[in-house]
Design a protein around this motif. Sequence first.
Motif, PDB file in Angstrom:
ATOM      1  N   ALA A   8       1.411   7.837   5.464  1.00  0.00           N
ATOM      2  CA  ALA A   8       2.076   7.199   6.596  1.00  0.00           C
ATOM      3  C   ALA A   8       2.476   8.246   7.628  1.00  0.00           C
ATOM      4  CB  ALA A   8       3.304   6.424   6.111  1.00  0.00           C
ATOM      5  N   GLU A   9       2.923   9.385   7.146  1.00  0.00           N
ATOM      6  CA  GLU A   9       3.317  10.440   8.089  1.00  0.00           C
ATOM      7  C   GLU A   9       2.132  10.899   8.929  1.00  0.00           C
ATOM      8  OE1 GLU A   9       5.082  13.499   5.735  1.00  0.00           O
ATOM      9  OE2 GLU A   9       6.622  12.147   4.955  1.00  0.00           O
ATOM     10  N   HIS A  10       0.963  10.736   8.388  1.00  0.00           N
ATOM     11  CA  HIS A  10      -0.234  11.143   9.122  1.00  0.00           C
ATOM     12  C   HIS A  10      -0.901   9.945   9.809  1.00  0.00           C
ATOM     13  CE1 HIS A  10      -0.412  15.341   7.768  1.00  0.00           C
ATOM     14  NE2 HIS A  10       0.074  14.898   6.626  1.00  0.00           N
ATOM     15  N   ASP A  11      -0.177   8.855   9.882  1.00  0.00           N
ATOM     16  CA  ASP A  11      -0.723   7.654  10.519  1.00  0.00           C
ATOM     17  C   ASP A  11      -2.004   7.170   9.873  1.00  0.00           C
ATOM     18  OD1 ASP A  11       0.783   6.392  12.533  1.00  0.00           O
ATOM     19  OD2 ASP A  11       0.653   8.221  13.724  1.00  0.00           O
ATOM     20  N   LEU A  12      -2.037   7.292   8.565  1.00  0.00           N
ATOM     21  CA  LEU A  12      -3.222   6.813   7.855  1.00  0.00           C
ATOM     22  C   LEU A  12      -2.841   5.612   7.012  1.00  0.00           C
ATOM     23  CD1 LEU A  12      -4.651  10.262   6.783  1.00  0.00           C
ATOM     24  CD2 LEU A  12      -5.716   8.633   8.344  1.00  0.00           C
ATOM     25  N   ASP A  13      -3.802   4.752   6.771  1.00  0.00           N
ATOM     26  CA  ASP A  13      -3.569   3.595   5.939  1.00  0.00           C
ATOM     27  C   ASP A  13      -4.035   3.861   4.521  1.00  0.00           C
ATOM     28  OD1 ASP A  13      -2.409   2.132   7.889  1.00  0.00           O
ATOM     29  OD2 ASP A  13      -4.205   1.025   8.448  1.00  0.00           O
ATOM     30  N   LEU A  14      -3.525   3.047   3.636  1.00  0.00           N
ATOM     31  CA  LEU A  14      -3.819   3.230   2.214  1.00  0.00           C
ATOM     32  C   LEU A  14      -4.543   1.997   1.710  1.00  0.00           C
ATOM     33  CD1 LEU A  14      -3.520   3.662  -0.781  1.00  0.00           C
ATOM     34  CD2 LEU A  14      -1.120   4.052  -0.445  1.00  0.00           C
ATOM     35  N   SER A  41      -6.291  -6.944  13.679  1.00  0.00           N
ATOM     36  CA  SER A  41      -6.327  -5.733  12.873  1.00  0.00           C
ATOM     37  C   SER A  41      -7.092  -5.936  11.567  1.00  0.00           C
ATOM     38  CB  SER A  41      -4.906  -5.276  12.567  1.00  0.00           C
ATOM     39  OG  SER A  41      -4.269  -6.243  11.768  1.00  0.00           O
ATOM     40  N   GLY A  42      -7.190  -7.193  11.136  1.00  0.00           N
ATOM     41  CA  GLY A  42      -7.822  -7.408   9.842  1.00  0.00           C
ATOM     42  C   GLY A  42      -6.936  -6.970   8.696  1.00  0.00           C
ATOM     43  N   VAL A  43      -5.649  -6.862   8.985  1.00  0.00           N
ATOM     44  CA  VAL A  43      -4.700  -6.388   7.981  1.00  0.00           C
ATOM     45  C   VAL A  43      -3.589  -7.422   7.813  1.00  0.00           C
ATOM     46  CG1 VAL A  43      -2.948  -4.654   7.444  1.00  0.00           C
ATOM     47  CG2 VAL A  43      -5.130  -3.954   8.465  1.00  0.00           C
ATOM     48  N   VAL A  44      -3.215  -7.663   6.578  1.00  0.00           N
ATOM     49  CA  VAL A  44      -2.052  -8.496   6.293  1.00  0.00           C
ATOM     50  C   VAL A  44      -1.033  -7.632   5.557  1.00  0.00           C
ATOM     51  CG1 VAL A  44      -1.194 -10.425   4.915  1.00  0.00           C
ATOM     52  CG2 VAL A  44      -3.302 -10.677   6.242  1.00  0.00           C
ATOM     53  N   SER A  45       0.194  -7.652   6.023  1.00  0.00           N
ATOM     54  CA  SER A  45       1.239  -6.861   5.370  1.00  0.00           C
ATOM     55  C   SER A  45       1.940  -7.691   4.304  1.00  0.00           C
ATOM     56  CB  SER A  45       2.273  -6.390   6.386  1.00  0.00           C
ATOM     57  OG  SER A  45       1.687  -5.490   7.296  1.00  0.00           O
ATOM     58  N   VAL A  46       2.372  -7.017   3.273  1.00  0.00           N
ATOM     59  CA  VAL A  46       3.122  -7.673   2.208  1.00  0.00           C
ATOM     60  C   VAL A  46       4.455  -6.955   2.030  1.00  0.00           C
ATOM     61  CG1 VAL A  46       3.193  -8.255  -0.237  1.00  0.00           C
ATOM     62  CG2 VAL A  46       1.049  -8.428   1.017  1.00  0.00           C
ATOM     63  N   GLY A  84      -2.790 -11.250  -7.073  1.00  0.00           N
ATOM     64  CA  GLY A  84      -3.315 -12.497  -6.537  1.00  0.00           C
ATOM     65  C   GLY A  84      -3.522 -12.415  -5.036  1.00  0.00           C
ATOM     66  N   ILE A  85      -2.562 -11.842  -4.362  1.00  0.00           N
ATOM     67  CA  ILE A  85      -2.661 -11.699  -2.913  1.00  0.00           C
ATOM     68  C   ILE A  85      -3.833 -10.802  -2.546  1.00  0.00           C
ATOM     69  CG2 ILE A  85      -1.513 -10.727  -0.878  1.00  0.00           C
ATOM     70  CD1 ILE A  85       1.168 -11.565  -2.128  1.00  0.00           C
ATOM     71  N   ALA A  86      -3.923  -9.687  -3.243  1.00  0.00           N
ATOM     72  CA  ALA A  86      -4.977  -8.715  -2.927  1.00  0.00           C
ATOM     73  C   ALA A  86      -6.362  -9.317  -3.158  1.00  0.00           C
ATOM     74  CB  ALA A  86      -4.795  -7.459  -3.778  1.00  0.00           C
ATOM     75  N   ASP A  87      -6.521 -10.017  -4.263  1.00  0.00           N
ATOM     76  CA  ASP A  87      -7.811 -10.627  -4.538  1.00  0.00           C
ATOM     77  C   ASP A  87      -8.209 -11.573  -3.420  1.00  0.00           C
ATOM     78  OD1 ASP A  87      -8.118  -9.291  -6.879  1.00  0.00           O
ATOM     79  OD2 ASP A  87      -7.422 -10.933  -8.165  1.00  0.00           O
ATOM     80  N   CYS A  88      -7.275 -12.414  -3.064  1.00  0.00           N
ATOM     81  CA  CYS A  88      -7.584 -13.449  -2.081  1.00  0.00           C
ATOM     82  C   CYS A  88      -7.862 -12.820  -0.712  1.00  0.00           C
ATOM     83  CB  CYS A  88      -6.425 -14.437  -2.003  1.00  0.00           C
ATOM     84  SG  CYS A  88      -6.826 -15.954  -1.144  1.00  0.00           S
ATOM     85  N   LEU A  89      -7.096 -11.816  -0.360  1.00  0.00           N
ATOM     86  CA  LEU A  89      -7.341 -11.143   0.921  1.00  0.00           C
ATOM     87  C   LEU A  89      -8.725 -10.511   0.928  1.00  0.00           C
ATOM     88  CD1 LEU A  89      -3.924  -9.403   1.678  1.00  0.00           C
ATOM     89  CD2 LEU A  89      -4.964 -11.322   2.885  1.00  0.00           C
ATOM     90  N   ALA A  90      -9.077  -9.884  -0.181  1.00  0.00           N
ATOM     91  CA  ALA A  90     -10.371  -9.210  -0.259  1.00  0.00           C
ATOM     92  C   ALA A  90     -11.505 -10.213  -0.050  1.00  0.00           C
ATOM     93  CB  ALA A  90     -10.520  -8.502  -1.601  1.00  0.00           C
ATOM     94  N   GLU A  91     -11.329 -11.392  -0.615  1.00  0.00           N
ATOM     95  CA  GLU A  91     -12.366 -12.412  -0.450  1.00  0.00           C
ATOM     96  C   GLU A  91     -12.543 -12.785   1.018  1.00  0.00           C
ATOM     97  OE1 GLU A  91     -11.242 -15.651  -2.934  1.00  0.00           O
ATOM     98  OE2 GLU A  91     -11.268 -14.398  -4.747  1.00  0.00           O
ATOM     99  N   LEU A 149      -4.941  -5.039   3.001  1.00  0.00           N
ATOM    100  CA  LEU A 149      -3.563  -5.281   2.589  1.00  0.00           C
ATOM    101  C   LEU A 149      -2.739  -4.059   2.916  1.00  0.00           C
ATOM    102  CD1 LEU A 149      -1.106  -5.860   0.919  1.00  0.00           C
ATOM    103  CD2 LEU A 149      -2.557  -6.357  -0.997  1.00  0.00           C
ATOM    104  N   PHE A 150      -1.622  -4.285   3.560  1.00  0.00           N
ATOM    105  CA  PHE A 150      -0.710  -3.198   3.884  1.00  0.00           C
ATOM    106  C   PHE A 150       0.602  -3.476   3.186  1.00  0.00           C
ATOM    107  CE2 PHE A 150       2.219  -0.905   6.753  1.00  0.00           C
ATOM    108  CZ  PHE A 150       1.645   0.348   6.649  1.00  0.00           C
ATOM    109  N   LEU A 151       1.046  -2.515   2.406  1.00  0.00           N
ATOM    110  CA  LEU A 151       2.182  -2.777   1.536  1.00  0.00           C
ATOM    111  C   LEU A 151       3.419  -2.019   2.012  1.00  0.00           C
ATOM    112  CD1 LEU A 151       2.971  -4.227  -1.055  1.00  0.00           C
ATOM    113  CD2 LEU A 151       2.267  -2.192  -2.304  1.00  0.00           C
ATOM    114  N   ALA A 152       4.509  -2.749   2.198  1.00  0.00           N
ATOM    115  CA  ALA A 152       5.783  -2.098   2.486  1.00  0.00           C
ATOM    116  C   ALA A 152       6.288  -1.518   1.185  1.00  0.00           C
ATOM    117  CB  ALA A 152       6.787  -3.111   3.029  1.00  0.00           C
ATOM    118  N   HIS A 153       6.516  -0.235   1.167  1.00  0.00           N
ATOM    119  CA  HIS A 153       6.868   0.349  -0.129  1.00  0.00           C
ATOM    120  C   HIS A 153       8.266   0.944  -0.167  1.00  0.00           C
ATOM    121  CE1 HIS A 153       5.312   3.632   2.220  1.00  0.00           C
ATOM    122  NE2 HIS A 153       5.907   4.469   1.422  1.00  0.00           N
TER     123      HIS A 153
END
Lengths: 323, 323
Positions: free
Chosen positions: A101-107, B67-72, B95-102, B107-111
């Motif tokens: 995240a610090e490098h503005d990269l996604d995971l 963006s093609g990204v969904v945050s969780v 479950g979320i990840a599987d469905c998004l991949a389909e 998937l972007f995860l708040a950690h």
Amino acid sequence: MSQIKTKAPITMQELADIAGVTRGTVSRALSDSPRVNEKTKARILALAKKHKYRVNQKARNFRLRRSGVVSVVFMLDIKSEQHMSDPFFLEMLGGIADCLAEHDLDLFLAHAPIANILELQESRIFLNSDGVIFVGQGEQHSQLNAISRAEKPIVVWGAPMPRQSYCRVGGDNITGGYLATNHLLELGRRRIAFFGNVNLPEIALRYSGYKKALKEHGVKPDRHLQIEVPFEMQHARDSIEELLASHTSFDAAVCSSDVMALSAIATINEFGLRVPDDIAIVGYDDIGLARYSSPTLTTVRQNIRWAGRVLVESLLSILNGQN
Amino acid sequence: MSQIKTKAPITMQELADIAGVTRGTVSRALSDSPRVNEKTKARILALAKKHKYRVNQKARNFRLRRSGVVSVVFMLDIKSEQHMSDPFFLEMLGGIADCLAEHDLDLFLAHAPIANILELQESRIFLNSDGVIFVGQGEQHSQLNAISRAEKPIVVWGAPMPRQSYCRVGGDNITGGYLATNHLLELGRRRIAFFGNVNLPEIALRYSGYKKALKEHGVKPDRHLQIEVPFEMQHARDSIEELLASHTSFDAAVCSSDVMALSAIATINEFGLRVPDDIAIVGYDDIGLARYSSPTLTTVRQNIRWAGRVLVESLLSILNGQN
DNA sequence: CAGTAAATTGCAATCGATTGTACTTCGTCA
DNA sequence: TGACGAAGTACAATCGATTGCAATTTACTG
């Protein structure tokens, strides 16, 4: 309904218009290029801040022909019931995620157990990312070697292996195993068990550190005391319970992870024995959880979050080197 | 070194050249537009397969301005020591990840634990994604309401609340709490404890189901039997141990999660009491782990993976509706 | 057979950035 | 004063796709 306005983020072109210059100049100003006058640079930076301009990373990555994504693959050992819920993995993931995240990269996270990592090369894990981080080697050292010869940069958390052509980051497992065992020996224990699957490279190294310590104290390693205890809590308990029921005698155990150690302690207690009076336990990793357990778990410290950062930095240096 | 060639993926323009048409036609053919002739469509599809063409999602999303990204975001309750390593969250995430991949979504995860979700609106969680999935409401129902009025679509896993303006998906917690309690009542138990933080909306509903069942059996709910047991295993054990030591008398407990229930069983056993003979336990969620425990844990089934899919599908329908 | 509608396909703008090249000012020096 | 180099900007191509509109071909109809 009070619809809050879609604050459409300001674009670089708009910022350029405001500043009375062209996109190109703004782009160079933001990247601190020497080609733009210091005064205009300062002016643009101020305007950018004022209008809360944030570069559209998606567009940027697109132009630069990269994805801005790093994939992470946890090499879970299925036989050992290793699972992503193990705090070891979660802390590692946290460290990696922070640093990215610090490098503005996604995971991008591989979330299915991977039987053969070569197949990953056709999947989004590889196709969609600028690089891949493998946490653990599993039993796929040679596949990792093969993959590293392809174009996509990878880094691996694990043990040093013969003829290793990939970039590796890892702790000193031999010393770790040695220290853990030594600690127990100095407590006067002599029948020390080793819990873990020695087919995994890192565990194998710890096992050799374990044997080294034993030999230095004149204790002959006993094969029957090397038990392939799974990583997952419930399975670990089952395995250890079975061991206790078999009346194998031992007065201490070196575990391959803290979760395994906590499982051992719980199982031993349930069995009516005392920790550490009857059986002393040493863990590995020093996960946060370990500090909460009572009594506090003795463990070999690996700074996992920091390790995650090192993995990311290593990968980035490869990526930049390729430029 | 045998450098494997960077098989630079084929681009749509190249495919068009091969097929003797223009990009536009290829694009339409691949999206099955009625505007392109069936024969050419078939030909292009065949060529695409032959040359292993895969659309560059990054470029596509860029063009489509998404963006093609969904945050969780997992709304971990800090007071309850809720942690992402809880199998509930991991199964939900799976479950979320599987469905998004389909759906070819990332998937972007708040950690990091989120104190106030309104701040998320300035962060990558929101700025970088097409929509956000919140798992749980925490105690931030009103903030969720506020966020839902903004432009970014969100869906929330949780309980129905008064004046709720966001899209919600959730199980029937009242019935769940009712069933769990009823099961214990039918076993003849009368002093049934409730373990969990009733400030969390979902838990509150289960608690009301619990009280309903008790009343139907003519049992008066006892406030002292509602214990705010944390979610995390070790903390849960501490909490329950304290309860047992206080000699509060109870012969059963309804738990807010399976991990909590497993912690309860372990603690009770260690305390020298028997489960279910002395104290019967019912869990919640039916995580995979529950089936391995011995004896098998009685629990209220929520199909978590399926729930994850429903969340994704709900979000997608909002997204498509907005188009 | 001319004329028009329908079916296909081509053309070109566009998304938001980066960067090589061309151009315009200057200041400086002979 | 005219030429030259440096500094600072502007211009325009480019990344890989989507899509409205124009253009062409085909099919019908009267």
